[in-house]
Scaffold this active site. Structure first.
Site, PDB file in Angstrom:
ATOM      1  N   GLY A 109       0.834  -1.190   0.000  1.00  0.00           N
ATOM      2  CA  GLY A 109       0.000   0.000   0.000  1.00  0.00           C
ATOM      3  C   GLY A 109       0.870   1.242   0.000  1.00  0.00           C
ATOM      4  CB  CYS A 110       0.558   4.502  -1.715  1.00  0.00           C
ATOM      5  SG  CYS A 110      -1.163   4.906  -1.373  1.00  0.00           S
TER       6      CYS A 110
END
Length: 342
Positions: A149-150
């Site tokens: 996930g960013c």
């Protein structure tokens, strides 16, 4: 030995932001050619959805049989949508190389999935973050990759060195400014320009953000059980994450101790220890992730700031970097290490 591959690669979800970024990066990669490019509902030439990409192919509907014809498949689908399609593709072609840009295969603990996501846990794949402690060995030869996930990437890069060195307590407080592309391409009222322009908007406040268990899972590699407070704030920019992470410093910690801890990233091609706090503008479009860590003046906390492009190092770039490692290719192949500024 460098492996020569020349793989046919298909993408499901090619019309979205993450899928489009994967297309952009793969255009510059010498070892991949495009196979089927698919979308859930969008149709027409790829260039109609991504005018900046010189791709003449037409988007097809989601079709497991067509995806299974490829050597490799990137799944750029919403959370909860990749697991079923991935299983169908793998059943048709057990040898296919699969990469999930969504969350379906990131979490190792099914209980973590159940606490933060709807639906059944699809199982865990090799986590596509080479800079995570011990992860390069796991990536070598892997055939199923789960992109990070960013937000989880930015916080992990900022917190990991201090926790691994034992100079910080595992009480991680992170506040992030996040570009709107991180919310995806679906039309929602709060994502309209009229709502976003000139406004900062926090979201998923109070320990409910889906990246919290992922961050804790990552930081367990530093030998700690971390408590994570995560507060993302939508900022009126299209790309970028600026994560400010604060942790209580161990008694007696000095700035020299902090500097030595962040030497963990010495020799890394993309995650680097910066001498000054970074900003998102200079790293836009690149796979870079500069981190600056400072001991607060009173010596009580360590503050680490990390900047990433959420679509590159935060998603598609991390996936391609990990694909390179898994396939025995040079790690940096096809990945930009130069941002676009101003």
């Amino acid at each position: 030995m460098v492996m020569q591959v020349s793989m046919n690669i298909a993408i499901a979800g090619a019309s979205g932001y993450a899928g489009g970024e994967a297309l952009r990066l793969l255009l510059a990669h010498p070892e991949f050619v495009f196979g089927s490019l698919q979308a859930h509902s969008s149709r027409g030439p790829v260039r109609d959805h991504h005018p900046h990409l010189p791709i003449e192919q037409e988007l097809e509907g989601l079709n497991a049989e067509r995806l299974a014809e490829a050597d490799a498949v990137i799944l750029a689908l919403p959370h909860g949508a990749s697991g079923k399609l991935a299983a169908e593709v793998a059943e048709l072609n057990p040898d296919v190389f699969l990469v999930d840009l969504g969350a379906d295969h990131r979490l190792e603990n099914p209980a973590d999935w159940a606490a933060f996501y709807p639906g059944e846990h699809a199982g865990s794949w090799t986590y596509a973050m080479p800079e995570l402690i011990g992860q390069r060995e796991r990536l070598a030869g892997a055939r199923r990759l789960a992109a990070p996930g960013c937000n989880a990437s930015a916080v992990t890069f900022a917190a990991q060195p201090a926790l691994a060195a034992g100079i910080a307590e595992p009480d991680v407080v992170a506040v992030l400014a996040v570009g709107y592309s991180g919310a995806g391409k679906s039309l929602k009222p709060h994502l309209l320009a009229s709502e976003a322009t000139g406004s900062l908007a926090p979201y998923q406040v109070g320990g409910i953000h889906r990246h919290i268990p992922e961050i804790a899972q990552n930081l367990s590699r530093a030998g700690v059980t971390a408590h994570v407070s995560l507060t993302p704030v939508l900022a009126p920019v299209s790309r970028g994450i600026l994560a400010t992470v604060s942790m209580p410093a161990a008694p007696g910690t000095t700035q020299d101790d902090v500097d030595r801890a962040y030497d963990l990233y010495a020799g890394e091609p993309f995650v680097t220890a910066a001498s000054e706090p970074p900003s998102t503008g200079p790293i836009t479009g690149s796979n870079l992730a500069p981190v600056c860590a400072r001991l607060d003046k009173d010596g009580r906390r360590i503050t680490a700031v990390c900047a990433i492009d959420n679509l590159v190092k935060g998603t598609a770039g991390a996936a391609i970097q990990s694909m390179n490692l898994a396939l025995g290719l040079p790690e940096t192949l096809g990945l930009p290490a130069v941002g676009v500024a101003p």
